[in-house]
Scaffold this active site. Structure first.
Site, PDB file in Angstrom:
ATOM      1  N   ASP A 225      38.242 -29.125 -68.801  1.00  0.00           N
ATOM      2  CA  ASP A 225      39.097 -28.560 -67.736  1.00  0.00           C
ATOM      3  C   ASP A 225      39.568 -27.154 -68.072  1.00  0.00           C
ATOM      4  O   ASP A 225      40.552 -26.671 -67.502  1.00  0.00           O
ATOM      5  CB  ASP A 225      40.300 -29.483 -67.480  1.00  0.00           C
ATOM      6  CG  ASP A 225      39.835 -30.860 -67.043  1.00  0.00           C
ATOM      7  OD1 ASP A 225      40.524 -31.837 -67.369  1.00  0.00           O
ATOM      8  OD2 ASP A 225      38.770 -30.955 -66.422  1.00  0.00           O
TER       9      ASP A 225
ATOM     10  N   ASN B 215      33.540 -28.737 -61.431  1.00  0.00           N
ATOM     11  CA  ASN B 215      34.312 -29.974 -61.548  1.00  0.00           C
ATOM     12  C   ASN B 215      35.597 -29.878 -60.730  1.00  0.00           C
ATOM     13  O   ASN B 215      36.247 -28.827 -60.701  1.00  0.00           O
ATOM     14  CB  ASN B 215      34.674 -30.239 -63.018  1.00  0.00           C
ATOM     15  CG  ASN B 215      35.560 -31.454 -63.188  1.00  0.00           C
ATOM     16  OD1 ASN B 215      35.197 -32.557 -62.781  1.00  0.00           O
ATOM     17  ND2 ASN B 215      36.746 -31.262 -63.750  1.00  0.00           N
TER      18      ASN B 215
ATOM     19  N   HIS C 144      39.367 -31.111 -60.395  1.00  0.00           N
ATOM     20  CA  HIS C 144      40.399 -31.685 -61.277  1.00  0.00           C
ATOM     21  C   HIS C 144      41.761 -31.589 -60.596  1.00  0.00           C
ATOM     22  O   HIS C 144      42.143 -30.511 -60.138  1.00  0.00           O
ATOM     23  CB  HIS C 144      40.419 -30.950 -62.625  1.00  0.00           C
ATOM     24  CG  HIS C 144      41.397 -31.502 -63.595  1.00  0.00           C
ATOM     25  ND1 HIS C 144      41.355 -32.833 -64.013  1.00  0.00           N
ATOM     26  CD2 HIS C 144      42.451 -30.955 -64.223  1.00  0.00           C
ATOM     27  CE1 HIS C 144      42.353 -33.052 -64.844  1.00  0.00           C
ATOM     28  NE2 HIS C 144      43.036 -31.939 -64.991  1.00  0.00           N
TER      29      HIS C 144
HETATM   30  N1  LIG Z   1      32.570 -30.740 -71.288  1.00  0.00           N
HETATM   31  C1  LIG Z   1      33.233 -31.113 -70.166  1.00  0.00           C
HETATM   32  N2  LIG Z   1      33.006 -32.329 -69.632  1.00  0.00           N
HETATM   33  C2  LIG Z   1      33.692 -32.696 -68.526  1.00  0.00           C
HETATM   34  C3  LIG Z   1      34.659 -31.845 -67.954  1.00  0.00           C
HETATM   35  C4  LIG Z   1      34.864 -30.563 -68.536  1.00  0.00           C
HETATM   36  O1  LIG Z   1      35.671 -29.740 -68.031  1.00  0.00           O
HETATM   37  N3  LIG Z   1      34.126 -30.239 -69.640  1.00  0.00           N
HETATM   38  N4  LIG Z   1      35.431 -32.295 -66.873  1.00  0.00           N
HETATM   39  C5  LIG Z   1      35.475 -33.744 -66.773  1.00  0.00           C
HETATM   40  C6  LIG Z   1      36.266 -34.323 -65.657  1.00  0.00           C
HETATM   41  N5  LIG Z   1      37.576 -34.678 -66.218  1.00  0.00           N
HETATM   42  C7  LIG Z   1      38.624 -33.990 -65.698  1.00  0.00           C
HETATM   43  O2  LIG Z   1      38.487 -33.163 -64.794  1.00  0.00           O
HETATM   44  C8  LIG Z   1      37.716 -35.643 -67.238  1.00  0.00           C
HETATM   45  C9  LIG Z   1      37.025 -36.843 -67.122  1.00  0.00           C
HETATM   46  C10 LIG Z   1      37.130 -37.802 -68.125  1.00  0.00           C
HETATM   47  C11 LIG Z   1      37.928 -37.594 -69.244  1.00  0.00           C
HETATM   48  C12 LIG Z   1      37.961 -38.610 -70.335  1.00  0.00           C
HETATM   49  O3  LIG Z   1      38.934 -38.719 -71.074  1.00  0.00           O
HETATM   50  N6  LIG Z   1      36.848 -39.347 -70.457  1.00  0.00           N
HETATM   51  C13 LIG Z   1      36.655 -40.324 -71.573  1.00  0.00           C
HETATM   52  C14 LIG Z   1      36.321 -41.699 -71.015  1.00  0.00           C
HETATM   53  C15 LIG Z   1      37.321 -42.106 -69.986  1.00  0.00           C
HETATM   54  C16 LIG Z   1      36.849 -43.375 -69.251  1.00  0.00           C
HETATM   55  O4  LIG Z   1      35.678 -43.766 -69.432  1.00  0.00           O
HETATM   56  O5  LIG Z   1      37.670 -43.915 -68.503  1.00  0.00           O
HETATM   57  C17 LIG Z   1      35.442 -39.900 -72.397  1.00  0.00           C
HETATM   58  O6  LIG Z   1      34.561 -39.179 -71.883  1.00  0.00           O
HETATM   59  O7  LIG Z   1      35.389 -40.395 -73.524  1.00  0.00           O
HETATM   60  C18 LIG Z   1      38.622 -36.391 -69.353  1.00  0.00           C
HETATM   61  C19 LIG Z   1      38.518 -35.407 -68.350  1.00  0.00           C
HETATM   62  C20 LIG Z   1      34.093 -34.313 -66.750  1.00  0.00           C
HETATM   63  N7  LIG Z   1      33.438 -33.917 -67.969  1.00  0.00           N
HETATM   64  N1  LIG Z   2      39.596 -35.442 -64.561  1.00  0.00           N
HETATM   65  C1  LIG Z   2      38.776 -35.689 -63.431  1.00  0.00           C
HETATM   66  C2  LIG Z   2      39.553 -36.395 -62.360  1.00  0.00           C
HETATM   67  O1  LIG Z   2      40.636 -36.912 -62.592  1.00  0.00           O
HETATM   68  N2  LIG Z   2      38.972 -36.441 -61.174  1.00  0.00           N
HETATM   69  C3  LIG Z   2      39.610 -37.093 -60.062  1.00  0.00           C
HETATM   70  O2  LIG Z   2      38.982 -38.334 -59.811  1.00  0.00           O
HETATM   71  C4  LIG Z   2      39.211 -38.650 -58.433  1.00  0.00           C
HETATM   72  C5  LIG Z   2      37.895 -39.095 -57.849  1.00  0.00           C
HETATM   73  O3  LIG Z   2      38.124 -39.644 -56.577  1.00  0.00           O
HETATM   74  P1  LIG Z   2      36.855 -40.112 -55.697  1.00  0.00           P
HETATM   75  O4  LIG Z   2      36.018 -41.004 -56.580  1.00  0.00           O
HETATM   76  O5  LIG Z   2      37.457 -40.823 -54.523  1.00  0.00           O
HETATM   77  O6  LIG Z   2      36.116 -38.854 -55.314  1.00  0.00           O
HETATM   78  C6  LIG Z   2      39.728 -37.383 -57.755  1.00  0.00           C
HETATM   79  O7  LIG Z   2      41.120 -37.478 -57.568  1.00  0.00           O
HETATM   80  C7  LIG Z   2      39.434 -36.320 -58.778  1.00  0.00           C
HETATM   81  O8  LIG Z   2      40.338 -35.233 -58.755  1.00  0.00           O
END
Ligand SMILES: Nc1nc2c(c(=O)[nH]1)N[C@@H](CN(C=O)c1ccc(C(=O)N[C@@H](CCC(=O)O)C(=O)O)cc1)CN2
Ligand SMILES: NCC(=O)N[C@@H]1O[C@H](COP(=O)([O-])[O-])[C@@H](O)[C@H]1O
Length: 224
Positions: free
Chosen positions: A174, A130, A132
């Site tokens: 994360d 992932n 981040h």
């Molecule tokens: N189990 C894991 N799942 C995911 C991870 C991880 O490390 N462990 N990374 C995320 C990506 N991410 C940050 O890097 C991230 C993406 C989304 C959310 C979040 O709060 N999502 C909400 C919905 C938000 C929305 O729909 O706008 C949710 O899932 O309820 C937090 C962190 C990807 N998955």
């Molecule tokens: N927590 C996960 C998160 O914040 N991810 C972020 O979403 C964007 C996706 O951009 P993109 O759709 O243009 O690739 C990127 O900035 C990435 O780091």
């Protein structure tokens, strides 16, 4: 024919990092690899247009739109059950595909996976990484850039530094082992948009480097 690393990308939005991976596979910066599919959980994700432009198959699969959770559902237990079923169904789709991936790359995938996805995928030896926009242990979750910028504005950002990481995915969001990190020092007077622009440019480099490293490790282990 040389073995290839089959990569499945997951995205929820613009897909600029997905595009960086497409371009790097095409020009060999991610060698001996193929993007077998894109999965999006938002139907209007521009990432789907990028996939179409590169003849990469994609699928839209959404927790609510595909009937796992009722839009009006507010009951935490019911929502968790719905998420578990969605996770299990998505894992099944991926594992039953005739182009089963060796590597899953979350490139702006905005959905938190539970064990019902992670466990079956991990059991089959498929790695998940992932991207981040924060440093390990800082600003976990969504809107990381904005939160770091707010702390910078308040004089609370340690060393005025935030950053980017690519990490292995585990249940805790994360918190998985970092694969690559880059520090970004926010400059006095920089606007949030200017910081985002700098971060996104470096993200595109980091996601390619990290994907290339893991895909080569996978191919090396396949060759053994
Ligand atoms: N189990 C894991 N799942 C995911 C991870 C991880 O490390 N462990 N990374 C995320 C990506 N991410 C940050 O890097 C991230 C993406 C989304 C959310 C979040 O709060 N999502 C909400 C919905 C938000 C929305 O729909 O706008 C949710 O899932 O309820 C937090 C962190 C990807 N998955
Ligand atoms: N927590 C996960 C998160 O914040 N991810 C972020 O979403 C964007 C996706 O951009 P993109 O759709 O243009 O690739 C990127 O900035 C990435 O780091």
């Amino acid at each position: 024919m040389a073995p290839t690393c089959r990569i499945l990308v997951m995205a929820s939005g613009n897909g600029s990092n997905f595009q960086a991976i497409i371009d790097a596979v095409a020009d060999g910066r991610i060698p001996n690899s193929t993007i077998v599919q894109l999965v999006v959980n938002r139907g209007k994700a521009y990432a789907t247009t990028r996939a179409d432009n590169s003849n990469i198959p994609w699928e839209y699969f959404n927790l609510i739109a595909h009937g796992f959770q009722a839009k009006t559902d507010k009951d935490p237990e019911s929502i968790q059950q719905a998420r578990n079923k969605y996770d299990a169904a998505l894992a099944k789709k991926i594992l039953e595909s005739n182009q089963r991936p060796d590597l899953i790359v979350l490139a702006g995938w905005m959905y938190i996976f539970g064990e019902h996805f992670l466990e079956p995928i991990s059991k089959e030896g498929i790695k998940i990484i992932n991207l981040h926009p924060a440093l390990p242990g800082k600003y976990d979750g969504a809107n990381a850039i904005e939160r770091a910028y707010d702390d910078f504005q308040a004089g609370k950002l340690e060393g005025n530094k935030t950053g980017i990481m690519v990490h292995y995915v585990i249940k805790e969001v994360d918190a998985g082992e970092p694969l690559m990190t880059r520090e970004i020092e926010i400059q006095k007077g920089e606007t949030l948009d200017q910081v985002k622009e700098r971060i996104h440019a470096i993200e595109h480099q980091l996601i390619v480097k990290a994907t290339a490293r893991v895909s080569q490790e996978i191919l090396a282990s396949k060759a053994q």
